[in-house]
Design a protein around this motif. Structure first.
Motif, mmCIF file in Angstrom:
data_model
loop_
_atom_site.group_PDB
_atom_site.id
_atom_site.type_symbol
_atom_site.label_atom_id
_atom_site.label_comp_id
_atom_site.label_asym_id
_atom_site.label_seq_id
_atom_site.Cartn_x
_atom_site.Cartn_y
_atom_site.Cartn_z
ATOM 1 N N GLY A 137 0.594 -1.246 -0.235
ATOM 2 C CA GLY A 137 0.121 0.041 0.190
ATOM 3 C C GLY A 137 0.974 1.176 -0.037
ATOM 4 O O GLY A 137 0.267 2.283 -0.304
ATOM 5 N N ILE A 138 2.029 1.335 0.411
ATOM 6 C CA ILE A 138 2.999 2.313 0.612
ATOM 7 C C ILE A 138 3.117 3.141 -0.911
ATOM 8 O O ILE A 138 2.950 4.388 -0.887
ATOM 9 N N VAL A 139 3.081 2.308 -2.083
ATOM 10 C CA VAL A 139 3.187 2.966 -3.282
ATOM 11 C C VAL A 139 1.927 4.075 -3.627
ATOM 12 O O VAL A 139 2.284 4.767 -4.272
ATOM 13 N N LEU A 140 0.988 3.899 -2.722
ATOM 14 C CA LEU A 140 -0.274 4.664 -3.229
ATOM 15 C C LEU A 140 -0.204 6.136 -2.708
ATOM 16 O O LEU A 140 -0.862 6.913 -3.216
ATOM 17 N N TRP A 141 0.811 6.437 -2.017
ATOM 18 C CA TRP A 141 0.998 7.683 -1.302
ATOM 19 C C TRP A 141 1.266 8.512 -2.346
ATOM 20 O O TRP A 141 0.538 9.787 -2.559
ATOM 21 N N PHE A 142 1.961 8.211 -3.599
ATOM 22 C CA PHE A 142 2.137 9.281 -4.689
ATOM 23 C C PHE A 142 0.699 9.452 -5.541
ATOM 24 O O PHE A 142 0.716 10.685 -5.707
ATOM 25 N N LEU A 143 -0.022 8.424 -5.611
ATOM 26 C CA LEU A 143 -1.357 8.757 -6.204
ATOM 27 C C LEU A 143 -2.215 9.738 -5.331
ATOM 28 O O LEU A 143 -3.205 10.473 -6.079
ATOM 29 N N ALA A 144 -2.328 9.364 -4.188
ATOM 30 C CA ALA A 144 -3.167 10.334 -3.168
ATOM 31 C C ALA A 144 -2.753 11.741 -3.154
ATOM 32 O O ALA A 144 -3.643 12.591 -3.387
ATOM 33 N N VAL A 145 -1.336 12.054 -3.258
ATOM 34 C CA VAL A 145 -0.795 13.478 -3.380
ATOM 35 C C VAL A 145 -1.059 13.915 -4.778
ATOM 36 O O VAL A 145 -1.532 15.142 -5.026
ATOM 37 N N TYR A 146 -1.122 12.948 -5.885
ATOM 38 C CA TYR A 146 -1.476 13.410 -7.250
ATOM 39 C C TYR A 146 -2.841 13.915 -7.351
ATOM 40 O O TYR A 146 -3.075 14.497 -8.255
ATOM 41 N N VAL A 147 -3.697 13.430 -6.792
ATOM 42 C CA VAL A 147 -5.108 13.592 -6.778
ATOM 43 C C VAL A 147 -5.014 15.096 -6.449
ATOM 44 O O VAL A 147 -5.906 16.100 -7.166
ATOM 45 N N GLY A 191 4.202 20.263 9.254
ATOM 46 C CA GLY A 191 4.922 20.013 7.996
ATOM 47 C C GLY A 191 4.185 19.416 7.052
ATOM 48 O O GLY A 191 4.611 19.539 5.784
ATOM 49 N N TYR A 192 3.001 18.758 7.212
ATOM 50 C CA TYR A 192 2.134 18.062 6.198
ATOM 51 C C TYR A 192 1.368 19.177 5.358
ATOM 52 O O TYR A 192 1.080 18.746 4.235
ATOM 53 N N ALA A 193 1.713 20.485 5.847
ATOM 54 C CA ALA A 193 1.243 21.550 4.737
ATOM 55 C C ALA A 193 2.223 21.548 3.558
ATOM 56 O O ALA A 193 1.863 22.000 2.450
ATOM 57 N N ASN A 194 3.406 20.899 3.846
ATOM 58 C CA ASN A 194 4.053 21.035 2.461
ATOM 59 C C ASN A 194 4.065 20.148 1.550
ATOM 60 O O ASN A 194 4.427 19.921 0.400
ATOM 61 N N ILE A 195 3.323 19.102 1.945
ATOM 62 C CA ILE A 195 2.691 18.026 0.673
ATOM 63 C C ILE A 195 2.069 18.918 -0.570
ATOM 64 O O ILE A 195 2.441 18.957 -1.637
ATOM 65 N N ALA A 196 1.449 20.326 -0.033
ATOM 66 C CA ALA A 196 1.030 21.306 -1.120
ATOM 67 C C ALA A 196 2.077 21.984 -1.563
ATOM 68 O O ALA A 196 2.423 22.216 -2.916
ATOM 69 N N PHE A 197 2.731 22.721 -0.828
ATOM 70 C CA PHE A 197 3.677 23.746 -1.172
ATOM 71 C C PHE A 197 5.107 23.149 -1.876
ATOM 72 O O PHE A 197 5.361 23.501 -2.889
ATOM 73 N N VAL A 198 5.578 22.095 -1.473
ATOM 74 C CA VAL A 198 6.879 21.545 -2.068
ATOM 75 C C VAL A 198 6.213 20.826 -3.349
ATOM 76 O O VAL A 198 7.164 21.075 -4.694
ATOM 77 N N TRP A 199 5.517 19.627 -3.356
ATOM 78 C CA TRP A 199 4.941 19.188 -4.482
ATOM 79 C C TRP A 199 4.389 20.013 -5.773
ATOM 80 O O TRP A 199 4.708 19.527 -6.581
ATOM 81 N N LEU A 200 3.572 20.959 -5.236
ATOM 82 C CA LEU A 200 3.011 21.822 -6.324
ATOM 83 C C LEU A 200 4.312 22.759 -6.787
ATOM 84 O O LEU A 200 4.048 22.999 -8.007
ATOM 85 N N GLY A 201 4.924 23.220 -5.962
ATOM 86 C CA GLY A 201 5.975 24.044 -6.453
ATOM 87 C C GLY A 201 7.029 23.427 -7.445
ATOM 88 O O GLY A 201 7.144 23.952 -8.654
ATOM 89 N N LEU A 202 7.274 22.122 -7.381
ATOM 90 C CA LEU A 202 8.008 21.489 -8.260
ATOM 91 C C LEU A 202 7.209 21.016 -9.314
ATOM 92 O O LEU A 202 7.707 21.195 -10.646
ATOM 93 N N HIS A 203 6.002 20.725 -9.449
ATOM 94 C CA HIS A 203 4.943 20.473 -10.470
ATOM 95 C C HIS A 203 4.884 21.789 -11.128
ATOM 96 O O HIS A 203 4.760 21.774 -12.445
ATOM 97 N N GLN A 204 5.027 23.115 -10.568
ATOM 98 C CA GLN A 204 4.790 24.254 -11.486
ATOM 99 C C GLN A 204 5.990 24.436 -12.280
ATOM 100 O O GLN A 204 6.009 25.132 -13.274
ATOM 101 N N LEU A 205 7.300 24.005 -11.774
ATOM 102 C CA LEU A 205 8.339 24.097 -12.833
ATOM 103 C C LEU A 205 8.134 23.465 -14.043
ATOM 104 O O LEU A 205 8.751 23.671 -15.061
ATOM 105 N N GLY A 206 7.457 22.333 -13.943
ATOM 106 C CA GLY A 206 6.951 21.699 -15.295
ATOM 107 C C GLY A 206 6.198 22.469 -16.105
ATOM 108 O O GLY A 206 6.435 22.513 -17.120
#
Length: 426
Positions: A137-147, A191-206
């Motif tokens: 189940g651990i691998v599903l963390w990425f999909l949860a964030v990607y939603v 720190g879990y607020a950075n799930i949004a700030f860090v991943w969306l920030g790197l996503h925005q560089l795309g």
């Protein structure tokens, strides 16, 4: 007005980065756990190579998830712009992306959960079985964030058009604020607020890459600044030196994500863009191109299903034959990794060849559900994926509830059924 994009929709450079990420994810899920089994107590002990002296250095190489968010950003902005040009609403685009993202999880759960009950009935010890299903189940963390990432994309595309570089800068500045407050107050949950700030920030560089805004000088600055900031923060700040927490006991910069991880991601993206022409040129050669053409459409399947052959091989070697992982980072450990890869690879190819049929959602899942329903669908799907991430894919009510929530989320992406009013009489 939609700004022109600098690169074609089929970008071999992005495809190569996606392949690199998946290969390293699968490799570390075999090589990093340290396993041993006690037949006397029917207990599987699982440590991590990362807990060995100097093990943290490995994490700076294998932590490549920032690259997949960067790739996702480039792909998502191109997809959203193309759909908008055809008149597709944001809610219909979100529905298509959400279905494509979450649908493959349903057959995954439908295979793992009954299998766990069957193995339990067959007499497999409860504790090792639980370890295996939780790891699946651990691998599903990425999909949860990607939603979250997908839901935010239409808004962030508009922000990109208006503010450009200010958007990733603001998101990563938000990550710095979160870390500052977190460590100043000791409120680690913040720190879990950075799930949004860090991943969306790197996503925005795309987004910035797809707009042609990252030139060679900019990429060089990102590489130097990102890697430099990550090293300085890890060396002198209140951060763990570990960049990934794969089966590790101590804290890492990935759970929750920190400014150090953001810095590493910015550096990786800058370096990758600097090497873009070489990478794209290499994968354009006939042999690499054939490999990429075959594996590209199957990468989601590889990511979701790779824990099945890994768990099978580990179960046979460790539980069945009484073997254990050699001393981390030793020569015997290197041989263990190579032998494991040789055993896992043919099984993985077989599983992927069968499971790839579940990549595409069924045709019945289509239509525009509207804004309210798609947000509800995203909440159900993301929540279900989070439950499966934390609860695993084993026995008990929690995995079943998570799977049902994902199913409900998929059904919620369908347009609401309107019952026609009865015709007037007379």
């Amino acid at each position: 007005m939609t700004p022109p994009t600098a690169f074609p929709e089929r970008d071999l450079f992005l495809d190569a980065l996606r392949l690199l990420v998946i290969v390293l994810v699968v490799a570390q899920h075999w090589s990093l756990p340290v396993l041993s089994f006690s037949a006397a107590s029917d207990t599987l002990s699982m440590g991590s190579v990362l807990n060995a002296e100097g093990g943290f250095a490995v994490t700076w190489i294998v932590q490549v998830m920032p690259l997949i968010f960067f790739v996702g950003g480039a792909v998502n902005v191109l997809s959203r712009r193309a759909s908008a040009a055809k008149g597709t609403t944001a809610s219909e685009w979100l529905a298509k992306r959400l279905r494509r993202l979450a649908w493959p999880v349903i057959p995954l759960a439908a295979a793992w959960i009954p299998a766990a009950y069957l193995l339990d009935a067959a007499g497999v010890p409860e504790q090792p079985l639980r370890v295996g299903t939780e790891a699946a189940g651990i691998v599903l963390w990425f999909l949860a964030v990607y939603v979250l990432v997908v839901v935010a994309t239409p808004v962030l595309v508009r922000a990109e058009d208006r503010f450009g570089w200010a958007v990733p800068a603001a998101l990563l500045a938000g990550a710095a604020v979160v870390d500052t407050v977190r460590f100043a107050t000791g409120a680690d949950a913040l720190g879990y607020a950075n799930i949004a700030f860090v991943w969306l920030g790197l996503h925005q560089l795309g987004f910035r890459y797809s707009a042609g805004a990252i030139g060679r000088r900019g990429a060089a600055a990102m590489a130097a600044g990102g890697f430099g900031a990550a090293v300085a923060l890890a060396a002198f700040g209140p951060y763990s030196p570990n960049m990934t927490g794969v089966f590790a006991v101590e804290a890492s910069n990935a759970g929750p994500p920190t400014l150090v991880l953001a810095g590493l991601g910015v550096g990786q993206i800058g370096l990758a863009v600097l090497l873009r022409d070489r990478i794209a040129g290499w994968v354009a050669h006939p042999a690499p191109a054939r490999v990429l053409h075959w594996i590209g459409p199957r990468l989601m399947t590889v990511y979701l299903w790779h824990m099945a052959p890994l768990s099978l091989v580990a179960g046979v070697l460790v539980l069945g034959l009484g073997m254990h992982t050699p001393a981390p980072l030793s020569g015997a450990w290197a041989v263990w990794c190579l032998v494991g890869a040789a055993l896992v690879l043919p099984l993985l190819c077989t599983v992927v060849g069968w499971a790839v049929r579940f990549e595409e959602p069924p045709r019945a899942l289509r239509g525009d559900p509207g804004t309210a329903r798609i947000l509800g669908a995203a909440a159900l799907t993301g929540g279900g994926l989070l439950v499966l991430t934390t609860g695993g894919l084993g026995t008990g009510p929690v995995p079943l509830l998570g799977a049902l929530a994902v199913c409900a989320g998929m059904l919620a992406t369908l347009p609401s059924v309107r019952v026609p009013s009865p015709a007037p009489v007379g």
